[in-house]
Write a protein that holds these residues in place. Structure first.
Motif, PDB file in Angstrom:
ATOM      1  N   LEU A  47      87.561 -29.344  75.319  1.00 48.61           N
ATOM      2  CA  LEU A  47      87.727 -30.757  75.673  1.00 48.61           C
ATOM      3  C   LEU A  47      88.888 -30.941  76.642  1.00 48.61           C
ATOM      4  CD1 LEU A  47      87.168 -33.800  75.294  1.00 48.61           C
ATOM      5  CD2 LEU A  47      88.647 -33.718  73.275  1.00 48.61           C
ATOM      6  N   GLY A  48      90.021 -30.315  76.336  1.00 51.79           N
ATOM      7  CA  GLY A  48      91.192 -30.454  77.194  1.00 51.79           C
ATOM      8  C   GLY A  48      90.927 -29.977  78.607  1.00 51.79           C
ATOM      9  N   PHE A  49      90.214 -28.851  78.734  1.00 52.68           N
ATOM     10  CA  PHE A  49      89.929 -28.320  80.068  1.00 52.68           C
ATOM     11  C   PHE A  49      88.952 -29.208  80.829  1.00 52.68           C
ATOM     12  CE2 PHE A  49      87.223 -25.908  82.948  1.00 52.68           C
ATOM     13  CZ  PHE A  49      88.183 -25.463  83.851  1.00 52.68           C
ATOM     14  N   VAL A  50      87.884 -29.622  80.177  1.00 46.21           N
ATOM     15  CA  VAL A  50      86.876 -30.441  80.860  1.00 46.21           C
ATOM     16  C   VAL A  50      87.480 -31.756  81.340  1.00 46.21           C
ATOM     17  CG1 VAL A  50      84.731 -31.748  80.545  1.00 46.21           C
ATOM     18  CG2 VAL A  50      84.910 -29.408  79.671  1.00 46.21           C
ATOM     19  N   ILE A  51      88.257 -32.403  80.488  1.00 45.36           N
ATOM     20  CA  ILE A  51      88.884 -33.664  80.886  1.00 45.36           C
ATOM     21  C   ILE A  51      89.894 -33.432  82.006  1.00 45.36           C
ATOM     22  CG2 ILE A  51      90.403 -35.528  80.126  1.00 45.36           C
ATOM     23  CD1 ILE A  51      87.531 -35.832  79.181  1.00 45.36           C
ATOM     24  N   ALA A  52      90.671 -32.343  81.911  1.00 48.33           N
ATOM     25  CA  ALA A  52      91.634 -32.029  82.975  1.00 48.33           C
ATOM     26  C   ALA A  52      90.917 -31.800  84.298  1.00 48.33           C
ATOM     27  CB  ALA A  52      92.441 -30.794  82.584  1.00 48.33           C
ATOM     28  N   ASP A  53      89.815 -31.075  84.264  1.00 45.10           N
ATOM     29  CA  ASP A  53      89.046 -30.792  85.472  1.00 45.10           C
ATOM     30  C   ASP A  53      88.490 -32.077  86.077  1.00 45.10           C
ATOM     31  OD1 ASP A  53      87.705 -28.997  87.348  1.00 45.10           O
ATOM     32  OD2 ASP A  53      85.861 -29.514  86.297  1.00 45.10           O
ATOM     33  N   GLU A  54      87.977 -32.959  85.229  1.00 40.52           N
ATOM     34  CA  GLU A  54      87.406 -34.222  85.699  1.00 40.52           C
ATOM     35  C   GLU A  54      88.488 -35.114  86.313  1.00 40.52           C
ATOM     36  OE1 GLU A  54      83.942 -36.589  86.248  1.00 40.52           O
ATOM     37  OE2 GLU A  54      84.244 -34.496  85.674  1.00 40.52           O
ATOM     38  N   LEU A  55      89.640 -35.182  85.667  1.00 42.77           N
ATOM     39  CA  LEU A  55      90.734 -35.997  86.187  1.00 42.77           C
ATOM     40  C   LEU A  55      91.280 -35.424  87.494  1.00 42.77           C
ATOM     41  CD1 LEU A  55      92.671 -36.721  82.876  1.00 42.77           C
ATOM     42  CD2 LEU A  55      91.257 -38.326  84.165  1.00 42.77           C
ATOM     43  N   PHE A  56      91.362 -34.111  87.564  1.00 40.77           N
ATOM     44  CA  PHE A  56      91.862 -33.444  88.773  1.00 40.77           C
ATOM     45  C   PHE A  56      91.022 -33.823  89.983  1.00 40.77           C
ATOM     46  CE2 PHE A  56      91.949 -29.893  91.749  1.00 40.77           C
ATOM     47  CZ  PHE A  56      93.314 -29.650  91.890  1.00 40.77           C
ATOM     48  N   ASN A  57      89.707 -33.890  89.794  1.00 35.88           N
ATOM     49  CA  ASN A  57      88.801 -34.219  90.893  1.00 35.88           C
ATOM     50  C   ASN A  57      88.679 -35.720  91.149  1.00 35.88           C
ATOM     51  OD1 ASN A  57      87.685 -31.539  91.733  1.00 35.88           O
ATOM     52  ND2 ASN A  57      87.108 -31.453  89.588  1.00 35.88           N
ATOM     53  N   THR A  58      88.876 -36.513  90.103  1.00 35.22           N
ATOM     54  CA  THR A  58      88.742 -37.962  90.240  1.00 35.22           C
ATOM     55  C   THR A  58      89.970 -38.595  90.879  1.00 35.22           C
ATOM     56  OG1 THR A  58      87.318 -38.035  88.279  1.00 35.22           O
ATOM     57  CG2 THR A  58      88.293 -40.114  88.982  1.00 35.22           C
ATOM     58  N   PHE A  59      91.146 -38.056  90.582  1.00 36.13           N
ATOM     59  CA  PHE A  59      92.402 -38.620  91.080  1.00 36.13           C
ATOM     60  C   PHE A  59      93.161 -37.581  91.900  1.00 36.13           C
ATOM     61  CE2 PHE A  59      91.512 -40.832  87.032  1.00 36.13           C
ATOM     62  CZ  PHE A  59      91.411 -42.127  87.504  1.00 36.13           C
ATOM     63  N   PRO A  60      92.714 -37.323  93.133  1.00 40.38           N
ATOM     64  CA  PRO A  60      93.331 -36.266  93.952  1.00 40.38           C
ATOM     65  C   PRO A  60      94.780 -36.554  94.334  1.00 40.38           C
ATOM     66  CG  PRO A  60      91.767 -37.544  95.252  1.00 40.38           C
ATOM     67  CD  PRO A  60      91.575 -37.954  93.830  1.00 40.38           C
ATOM     68  N   GLU A  61      95.199 -37.818  94.258  1.00 43.76           N
ATOM     69  CA  GLU A  61      96.571 -38.161  94.647  1.00 43.76           C
ATOM     70  C   GLU A  61      97.541 -38.124  93.470  1.00 43.76           C
ATOM     71  OE1 GLU A  61      97.275 -38.522  97.806  1.00 43.76           O
ATOM     72  OE2 GLU A  61      95.144 -38.235  98.266  1.00 43.76           O
ATOM     73  N   ALA A  62      97.039 -37.972  92.253  1.00 41.98           N
ATOM     74  CA  ALA A  62      97.904 -37.999  91.074  1.00 41.98           C
ATOM     75  C   ALA A  62      98.684 -36.699  90.950  1.00 41.98           C
ATOM     76  CB  ALA A  62      97.072 -38.233  89.813  1.00 41.98           C
ATOM     77  N   ASN A  63      99.935 -36.802  90.503  1.00 37.25           N
ATOM     78  CA  ASN A  63     100.735 -35.592  90.305  1.00 37.25           C
ATOM     79  C   ASN A  63     100.527 -35.032  88.900  1.00 37.25           C
ATOM     80  OD1 ASN A  63     102.488 -36.975  88.467  1.00 37.25           O
ATOM     81  ND2 ASN A  63     103.683 -37.754  90.197  1.00 37.25           N
ATOM     82  N   GLU A  64     101.202 -33.928  88.617  1.00 33.19           N
ATOM     83  CA  GLU A  64     100.994 -33.245  87.335  1.00 33.19           C
ATOM     84  C   GLU A  64     101.309 -34.144  86.144  1.00 33.19           C
ATOM     85  OE1 GLU A  64     102.655 -29.342  84.845  1.00 33.19           O
ATOM     86  OE2 GLU A  64     103.594 -29.949  86.726  1.00 33.19           O
ATOM     87  N   GLY A  65     102.443 -34.838  86.214  1.00 33.40           N
ATOM     88  CA  GLY A  65     102.826 -35.700  85.104  1.00 33.40           C
ATOM     89  C   GLY A  65     101.835 -36.828  84.880  1.00 33.40           C
ATOM     90  N   GLU A  66     101.331 -37.411  85.965  1.00 34.27           N
ATOM     91  CA  GLU A  66     100.356 -38.496  85.853  1.00 34.27           C
ATOM     92  C   GLU A  66      99.046 -38.000  85.257  1.00 34.27           C
ATOM     93  OE1 GLU A  66     101.854 -41.182  89.668  1.00 34.27           O
ATOM     94  OE2 GLU A  66     100.396 -39.573  89.952  1.00 34.27           O
ATOM     95  N   LEU A  67      98.594 -36.830  85.710  1.00 33.41           N
ATOM     96  CA  LEU A  67      97.361 -36.258  85.164  1.00 33.41           C
ATOM     97  C   LEU A  67      97.517 -35.929  83.687  1.00 33.41           C
ATOM     98  CD1 LEU A  67      96.365 -33.891  88.120  1.00 33.41           C
ATOM     99  CD2 LEU A  67      95.206 -36.002  87.443  1.00 33.41           C
ATOM    100  N   SER A  68      98.675 -35.425  83.317  1.00 35.52           N
ATOM    101  CA  SER A  68      98.923 -35.080  81.914  1.00 35.52           C
ATOM    102  C   SER A  68      98.877 -36.316  81.032  1.00 35.52           C
ATOM    103  CB  SER A  68     100.277 -34.384  81.765  1.00 35.52           C
ATOM    104  OG  SER A  68     100.284 -33.145  82.426  1.00 35.52           O
TER     105      SER A  68
END
Length: 224
Positions: A47-68
């Motif tokens: 779950l953690g990986f799939v959501i991280a992958d989806e967020l990474f692609n959905t929000f390309p301008e977000a930084n690490e802290g924001e994605l976390s």
């Protein structure tokens, strides 16, 4: 007596090849030695990986802290429990007598764990792609409604709003130490909540940054 899992498989849009896997996923540790604890561990990672992958692609301008922070908001216990209730997952759970008497089928922690176990059971039955599709179906509404501007409020604001929603006193901040020369100082701030008996320390190049870091750590403690 719990209901047959047939309706649940229809609700999640997946038909199992090995029905024994979903039986394990729905069995709480209170019901026997063969239970869903190991499945929870695996499902949490997937779950953690799939959501991280989806967020990474959905929000390309977000930084690490924001994605976390976005990921944490999606995969936290309350979020998973909400999904479980939408599936009426509680009535399919196999619980021991003690948990049945105490209303375990509606307890958020048990429901959230069962969602993770369910994800793992699909992975074990058909592999990563099917488990990913399941996660995206379960989180479709949450992902569709996700707004980076509304979700990424600073930690002090989020902590304050959380406590206000619980009708609790606001946190208190105090400087513990200040080190370094005048133009290059490091502040250590304590954030504490009397009612929860919780406190954390945060450091930063300014008092404000230190307070934000302390608030974020306290939020993480509450979520855990």
């Amino acid at each position: 007596m719990r209901e047959s899992a047939d309706r649940l498989t229809q609700a999640i849009g997946y038909e199992f090849h090995n029905s024994g896997l979903i039986d394990v996923a729905l069995t709480h540790r209170s019901a026997g030695s063969i239970n869903n604890e190991r499945y929870e561990f695996l499902g949490d990672a997937i779950l953690g990986f799939v959501i991280a992958d989806e967020l990474f692609n959905t929000f390309p301008e977000a930084n690490e802290g924001e994605l976390s922070r976005l990921r944490a908001g999606l995969v936290k216990r309350d979020s998973l429990a909400e999904i479980a209730r939408g599936l009426e997952l509680g009535k399919y759970l196999n619980l021991g007598p003690g948990e049945l008497r105490s209303g375990g089928e509606s307890r958020s922690s048990i429901l959230a764990d069962a969602v993770e176990a369910l994800i793992a059971s699909v992975y074990l039955d058909s592999g990563y792609n099917e488990s990913r599709q399941l996660i995206l179906r379960l989180f479709n509404q949450k992902l569709s409604n996700l707004s980076i501007n509304s979700q990424l409020k600073d930690p002090k604001t989020r902590l304050q709003e959380y406590l206000q929603a619980k009708k609790m006193q606001l946190p208190k901040y105090s400087i513990v130490t200040t080190t370094g020369v005048q133009h290059k100082r490091t502040f250590t701030v304590c954030c504490y909540i009397d009612e929860l008996n919780l406190e954390t320390l945060g450091t930063g190049s300014s008092r404000r940054n230190a307070e934000q870091n302390a608030a974020e750590m306290l939020l993480e403690s509450i979520e855990k």
